[in-house]
Design a protein around this motif. Structure first.
Motif, mmCIF file in Angstrom:
data_model
loop_
_atom_site.group_PDB
_atom_site.id
_atom_site.type_symbol
_atom_site.label_atom_id
_atom_site.label_comp_id
_atom_site.label_asym_id
_atom_site.label_seq_id
_atom_site.Cartn_x
_atom_site.Cartn_y
_atom_site.Cartn_z
ATOM 1 N N SER A 13 0.864 -1.171 0.000
ATOM 2 C CA SER A 13 0.000 0.000 0.000
ATOM 3 C C SER A 13 0.901 1.221 0.000
ATOM 4 O O SER A 13 2.080 1.147 0.329
ATOM 5 N N GLU A 14 0.351 2.376 -0.366
ATOM 6 C CA GLU A 14 1.179 3.581 -0.404
ATOM 7 C C GLU A 14 1.640 3.957 1.006
ATOM 8 O O GLU A 14 2.784 4.377 1.199
ATOM 9 N N TRP A 15 0.758 3.791 2.003
ATOM 10 C CA TRP A 15 1.068 4.187 3.372
ATOM 11 C C TRP A 15 0.784 3.035 4.323
ATOM 12 O O TRP A 15 -0.070 2.188 4.059
ATOM 13 N N LEU A 16 1.493 3.027 5.442
ATOM 14 C CA LEU A 16 1.168 2.126 6.547
ATOM 15 C C LEU A 16 1.471 2.852 7.853
ATOM 16 O O LEU A 16 2.544 3.452 8.000
ATOM 17 N N ILE A 37 4.844 3.660 14.284
ATOM 18 C CA ILE A 37 5.427 3.274 13.004
ATOM 19 C C ILE A 37 4.675 3.976 11.883
ATOM 20 O O ILE A 37 3.440 3.963 11.848
ATOM 21 N N GLN A 38 5.410 4.608 10.996
ATOM 22 C CA GLN A 38 4.799 5.148 9.780
ATOM 23 C C GLN A 38 5.733 4.858 8.612
ATOM 24 O O GLN A 38 6.949 5.070 8.707
ATOM 25 N N ALA A 39 5.166 4.366 7.513
ATOM 26 C CA ALA A 39 5.974 4.028 6.345
ATOM 27 C C ALA A 39 5.296 4.518 5.079
ATOM 28 O O ALA A 39 4.074 4.439 4.945
ATOM 29 N N ILE A 45 10.753 4.544 6.139
ATOM 30 C CA ILE A 45 10.134 3.876 7.287
ATOM 31 C C ILE A 45 10.565 4.670 8.511
ATOM 32 O O ILE A 45 11.759 4.877 8.728
ATOM 33 N N TRP A 46 9.607 5.122 9.306
ATOM 34 C CA TRP A 46 9.900 5.960 10.480
ATOM 35 C C TRP A 46 9.401 5.254 11.730
ATOM 36 O O TRP A 46 8.268 4.765 11.777
#
Length: 217
Positions: A13-16, A37-39, A45-46
């Motif tokens: 997916s574009e975002w997670l 977590i944000q990717a 990937i953060w």
């Protein structure tokens, strides 16, 4: 054809975005902390780790060219290249493999050279990568259930178990991930994800204070 089908069923997916409760255990310590977590697919990937849900202890920004860490407790900024990481793994772990792990896929995509084993109740694929080997087990809908990376020379290994899947259309994201590392010491790290969303939440914070010590590898 089977490999093509597995690739088509990969989580993507574009975002997670997710929050996670993390428990880390080795021979000497047992630690628990929270993580955000944000990717963004193919971009970053953060990770933001908090102790006791309040105190920020570390921020990690994984980019296609490097892994960057702000150690807020020791006031240190670390930047490591993927070439440096090769010293610790016989397999060429890079951004793509870490991204696969975040989305709940096997680190290395199967290829036409993968060895297929259907003699057990689960579909198993074995892939040779450098001096390493990846064995991945798949469910009936071709989602990754367990992956083991093995160093064929030292016999060191890392396994990733996926449990409690949450469906988002074609994606089936494991909310429980259990990492077991067998090397000089045994390590278990369990991630329990909640608030999972395949959407953008906010711009990740990654500001390096000028007073921090800088280490580049």
């Amino acid at each position: 054809k089977l490999v093509d089908n597995i690739l088509q069923q990969k989580n993507a997916s574009e975002w997670l975005y997710a929050k996670a409760e993390v428990n880390y255990k080795d021979d000497k310590q047992d630690l628990s902390f929270d993580m955000e977590i944000q990717a963004h697919q193919d971009d970053y990937i953060w990770l933001n780790a908090r102790a006791m849900g309040l105190l920020n202890v570390a921020r990690i920004l994984i980019k296609p060219d490097s892994i960057r860490i702000i150690d807020l407790m020791n006031k240190v900024y670390i930047s490591a290249s993927y070439d440096y990481l090769k010293k610790f793994s016989p397999s060429p772990i890079g951004f793509k493999q870490l991204q696969n792990i975040v989305w709940g896929n096997a680190p290395f995509d199967p290829t036409a050279t993968s060895k297929i084993d259907t003699t057990t109740q689960k579909l198993l694929l074995t892939l040779l990568i450098g001096n390493g080997q990846q064995e991945s087990g798949y469910s009936s809908n071709l989602k990754t259930q367990k992956t083991t990376l093995l160093d064929l020379q030292t016999r060191r290994s890392m396994s990733i178990d996926h449990e409690h899947f949450m469906d988002f259309g074609q994606n089936s994201i494991p909310s429980t991930r259990i990492f077991n590392i067998q090397s000089e010491k045994k390590v278990e790290c369990r991630f329990q994800l909640n608030n999972i969303a395949l959407s953008f939440k906010r711009e990740p914070s990654f500001v390096i204070p000028k007073t921090y010590k800088v280490l580049v590898y």
